[in-house]
Scaffold this motif. Structure first.
Motif, PDB file in Angstrom:
ATOM      1  N   PHE A 109       0.872  -1.174   0.000  1.00  0.00           N
ATOM      2  CA  PHE A 109       0.000   0.000   0.000  1.00  0.00           C
ATOM      3  C   PHE A 109       0.909   1.224   0.000  1.00  0.00           C
ATOM      4  O   PHE A 109       1.786   1.363   0.855  1.00  0.00           O
ATOM      5  N   HIS A 110       0.716   2.118  -0.945  1.00  0.00           N
ATOM      6  CA  HIS A 110       1.581   3.287  -1.140  1.00  0.00           C
ATOM      7  C   HIS A 110       0.788   4.578  -0.967  1.00  0.00           C
ATOM      8  O   HIS A 110      -0.422   4.603  -1.152  1.00  0.00           O
ATOM      9  N   LEU A 111       1.503   5.639  -0.679  1.00  0.00           N
ATOM     10  CA  LEU A 111       0.916   6.973  -0.688  1.00  0.00           C
ATOM     11  C   LEU A 111       2.024   7.992  -0.881  1.00  0.00           C
ATOM     12  O   LEU A 111       3.203   7.700  -0.684  1.00  0.00           O
ATOM     13  N   THR A 129       5.925   3.606   6.205  1.00  0.00           N
ATOM     14  CA  THR A 129       7.333   3.955   6.326  1.00  0.00           C
ATOM     15  C   THR A 129       7.756   4.774   5.111  1.00  0.00           C
ATOM     16  O   THR A 129       7.429   4.411   3.975  1.00  0.00           O
ATOM     17  N   LYS A 130       8.490   5.833   5.359  1.00  0.00           N
ATOM     18  CA  LYS A 130       8.972   6.660   4.256  1.00  0.00           C
ATOM     19  C   LYS A 130       9.961   5.857   3.412  1.00  0.00           C
ATOM     20  O   LYS A 130      10.903   5.275   3.944  1.00  0.00           O
ATOM     21  N   VAL A 131       9.718   5.839   2.108  1.00  0.00           N
ATOM     22  CA  VAL A 131      10.591   5.087   1.200  1.00  0.00           C
ATOM     23  C   VAL A 131      11.198   5.956   0.100  1.00  0.00           C
ATOM     24  O   VAL A 131      12.063   5.496  -0.631  1.00  0.00           O
ATOM     25  N   GLY A 132      10.773   7.192  -0.014  1.00  0.00           N
ATOM     26  CA  GLY A 132      11.326   8.029  -1.069  1.00  0.00           C
ATOM     27  C   GLY A 132      10.945   9.486  -0.911  1.00  0.00           C
ATOM     28  O   GLY A 132      10.154   9.858  -0.046  1.00  0.00           O
ATOM     29  N   GLU A 133      11.572  10.288  -1.757  1.00  0.00           N
ATOM     30  CA  GLU A 133      11.348  11.725  -1.716  1.00  0.00           C
ATOM     31  C   GLU A 133      11.489  12.287  -3.124  1.00  0.00           C
ATOM     32  O   GLU A 133      12.366  11.869  -3.877  1.00  0.00           O
ATOM     33  N   ARG A 134      10.605  13.203  -3.451  1.00  0.00           N
ATOM     34  CA  ARG A 134      10.683  13.918  -4.729  1.00  0.00           C
ATOM     35  C   ARG A 134      10.897  15.389  -4.397  1.00  0.00           C
ATOM     36  O   ARG A 134       9.994  16.039  -3.871  1.00  0.00           O
ATOM     37  N   ARG A 135      12.069  15.882  -4.699  1.00  0.00           N
ATOM     38  CA  ARG A 135      12.428  17.259  -4.360  1.00  0.00           C
ATOM     39  C   ARG A 135      11.583  18.248  -5.169  1.00  0.00           C
ATOM     40  O   ARG A 135      11.367  18.064  -6.360  1.00  0.00           O
ATOM     41  N   GLY A 143       4.062  30.193  -5.021  1.00  0.00           N
ATOM     42  CA  GLY A 143       5.291  29.834  -5.716  1.00  0.00           C
ATOM     43  C   GLY A 143       6.304  29.062  -4.888  1.00  0.00           C
ATOM     44  O   GLY A 143       7.320  28.620  -5.408  1.00  0.00           O
ATOM     45  N   LYS A 144       6.059  28.887  -3.599  1.00  0.00           N
ATOM     46  CA  LYS A 144       6.985  28.131  -2.754  1.00  0.00           C
ATOM     47  C   LYS A 144       6.890  26.652  -3.111  1.00  0.00           C
ATOM     48  O   LYS A 144       5.809  26.133  -3.355  1.00  0.00           O
ATOM     49  N   SER A 145       8.029  25.979  -3.131  1.00  0.00           N
ATOM     50  CA  SER A 145       8.009  24.552  -3.474  1.00  0.00           C
ATOM     51  C   SER A 145       8.190  23.703  -2.217  1.00  0.00           C
ATOM     52  O   SER A 145       8.796  24.126  -1.235  1.00  0.00           O
ATOM     53  N   TYR A 146       7.615  22.485  -2.315  1.00  0.00           N
ATOM     54  CA  TYR A 146       7.661  21.533  -1.210  1.00  0.00           C
ATOM     55  C   TYR A 146       8.020  20.161  -1.767  1.00  0.00           C
ATOM     56  O   TYR A 146       7.583  19.784  -2.849  1.00  0.00           O
ATOM     57  N   ASP A 147       8.755  19.424  -0.979  1.00  0.00           N
ATOM     58  CA  ASP A 147       9.093  18.054  -1.369  1.00  0.00           C
ATOM     59  C   ASP A 147       7.869  17.153  -1.194  1.00  0.00           C
ATOM     60  O   ASP A 147       6.999  17.418  -0.365  1.00  0.00           O
ATOM     61  N   ALA A 148       7.836  16.088  -1.966  1.00  0.00           N
ATOM     62  CA  ALA A 148       6.844  15.038  -1.789  1.00  0.00           C
ATOM     63  C   ALA A 148       7.561  13.864  -1.142  1.00  0.00           C
ATOM     64  O   ALA A 148       8.678  13.521  -1.519  1.00  0.00           O
ATOM     65  N   HIS A 149       6.912  13.272  -0.153  1.00  0.00           N
ATOM     66  CA  HIS A 149       7.449  12.071   0.478  1.00  0.00           C
ATOM     67  C   HIS A 149       6.568  10.903   0.073  1.00  0.00           C
ATOM     68  O   HIS A 149       5.340  11.008   0.068  1.00  0.00           O
ATOM     69  N   THR A 150       7.198   9.799  -0.257  1.00  0.00           N
ATOM     70  CA  THR A 150       6.450   8.590  -0.587  1.00  0.00           C
ATOM     71  C   THR A 150       6.591   7.612   0.571  1.00  0.00           C
ATOM     72  O   THR A 150       7.652   7.504   1.197  1.00  0.00           O
ATOM     73  N   TYR A 151       5.485   6.923   0.841  1.00  0.00           N
ATOM     74  CA  TYR A 151       5.417   5.991   1.957  1.00  0.00           C
ATOM     75  C   TYR A 151       4.876   4.658   1.466  1.00  0.00           C
ATOM     76  O   TYR A 151       4.154   4.601   0.475  1.00  0.00           O
ATOM     77  N   ARG A 152       5.205   3.610   2.209  1.00  0.00           N
ATOM     78  CA  ARG A 152       4.758   2.257   1.871  1.00  0.00           C
ATOM     79  C   ARG A 152       4.405   1.528   3.155  1.00  0.00           C
ATOM     80  O   ARG A 152       5.010   1.738   4.199  1.00  0.00           O
ATOM     81  N   LYS A 153       3.415   0.644   3.030  1.00  0.00           N
ATOM     82  CA  LYS A 153       3.036  -0.231   4.138  1.00  0.00           C
ATOM     83  C   LYS A 153       2.768  -1.603   3.564  1.00  0.00           C
ATOM     84  O   LYS A 153       2.029  -1.754   2.594  1.00  0.00           O
TER      85      LYS A 153
END
Length: 158
Positions: A109-111, A129-135, A143-153
């Motif tokens: 299961f991802h998000l 659990t955090k498994v990745g990041e998209r800068r 206009g401010k940017s934010y990272d995306a975190h990917t999680y898995r269970k």
């Protein structure tokens, strides 16, 4: 204090007005994360999509939208009305969709979530659990940017 009853039910395209209202209320407009009615209509028509609605005493209070492909699922969106936050609705939705996915043979299961989103504590408390990041993946309206975190269970526990 009165006892509140949380009811979860499967939704569909007939619930588009409810989904639209919940989406508008649930997501901070600064980040532009709410989907449009047309986007929701389009995704609800796709195979493997499930919508779960949460109601408190028959009043819509939250939703979860999940896409399943073979043995993997992705939580596309989860929203709870601001007046209902921190009352167990998000947790109930998350448990219900994970259990439903597991019952259908989903093992992963991802998000994905914006790095500073307060919902991260909900996801980690439920075993993601955090498994990745998209800068610089998300950009706010200013206009401010934010990272995306990917999680898995892993869903073998359900």
């Amino acid at each position: 204090m009165a006892t509140r009853s949380i009811t979860l039910r499967t939704g569909d395209v007939r619930d588009i007005a409810t989904l639209d209202a919940l989406m508008s209320a649930s997501f901070d407009p600064r980040f532009g994360e709410a989907w449009t009615r047309n986007q929701c209509m389009g995704v609800l028509a796709m195979p493997g999509i499930t919508l779960t609605l949460a109601l408190i005493d028959d009043v819509p209070a939250g939703f979860a939208l999940v896409r399943t492909v073979t043995d993997e699922a992705e939580l596309l969106l989860l929203g709870v009305a601001p007046t209902q936050r921190r009352s167990g609705i998000g947790a109930a939705l998350l448990r219900a969709v994970a259990s439903d996915c597991a019952a259908r043979g989903v093992t992963d299961f991802h998000l994905e979530v914006r790095a500073n989103n307060e919902a991260i504590s909900l996801y980690t408390a439920h075993g993601f659990t955090k498994v990745g990041e998209r800068r610089d993946y998300y950009r706010s309206k200013d206009g401010k940017s934010y990272d995306a975190h990917t999680y898995r269970k892993a869903l073998d526990a359900y």
